[in-house]
Design a protein around this motif. Sequence first.
Motif, PDB file in Angstrom:
ATOM      1  N   ASP A 197       0.807  -1.285   0.363  1.00 54.28           N
ATOM      2  CA  ASP A 197       0.110  -0.187  -0.136  1.00 54.28           C
ATOM      3  C   ASP A 197       0.990   1.224   0.252  1.00 54.28           C
ATOM      4  OD1 ASP A 197       0.705  -0.180   2.145  1.00 54.28           O
ATOM      5  OD2 ASP A 197      -0.951   0.612   3.353  1.00 54.28           O
ATOM      6  N   LYS A 198       1.982   1.044   0.008  1.00 54.35           N
ATOM      7  CA  LYS A 198       3.111   2.215  -0.008  1.00 54.35           C
ATOM      8  C   LYS A 198       4.065   2.549  -1.505  1.00 54.35           C
ATOM      9  CE  LYS A 198       2.546   3.226   4.425  1.00 54.35           C
ATOM     10  NZ  LYS A 198       2.092   4.433   4.586  1.00 54.35           N
ATOM     11  N   LYS A 199       3.232   1.215  -2.089  1.00 57.95           N
ATOM     12  CA  LYS A 199       3.792   2.204  -3.490  1.00 57.95           C
ATOM     13  C   LYS A 199       4.322   2.703  -3.930  1.00 57.95           C
ATOM     14  CE  LYS A 199       3.248   0.499  -8.249  1.00 57.95           C
ATOM     15  NZ  LYS A 199       1.814  -0.315  -9.304  1.00 57.95           N
ATOM     16  N   ASP A 223       2.297  -8.107   3.279  1.00 56.41           N
ATOM     17  CA  ASP A 223       2.173  -7.377   3.186  1.00 56.41           C
ATOM     18  C   ASP A 223       2.361  -6.076   2.081  1.00 56.41           C
ATOM     19  OD1 ASP A 223       3.312  -6.419   5.234  1.00 56.41           O
ATOM     20  OD2 ASP A 223       1.646  -4.707   5.771  1.00 56.41           O
TER      21      ASP A 223
END
Length: 122
Positions: A14-16, A63
Amino acid sequence: MAYVDGFVIPVPADKKEDYRKVAEAAAPVFLDHGALHVVECWGDDLPKGKETDFFMAVKAKEDENVVFSWIIWPSKEARDAGNKAAMADPRLANMGPDSMPFDGKRMFYGGFVPIVDRSKEG
């Protein structure tokens, strides 16, 4: 002869976009200090291995994805001078460990001397 720095980095999926922004900001710093090419790649087709794989190499969590990146320099000497200058550059100095969207302790990197270098252009 060219010299290549390679990096493998675990990044929360989710930090891409956060990672992309940091990488986008860092690339010109290295280019300004002598790098010829900077490439950042988000893992897309990373098979899970039985003995080792990209995920195991960085102890990736469920994740997390893996980034594979490299910087091409004209020589090892240019890399050494360029990295030193880049680390002193205020644009990178402002990017402390707290601003990084990944766990730097699980990143690994190293310098490489090319032994085969071919392309369609040459």
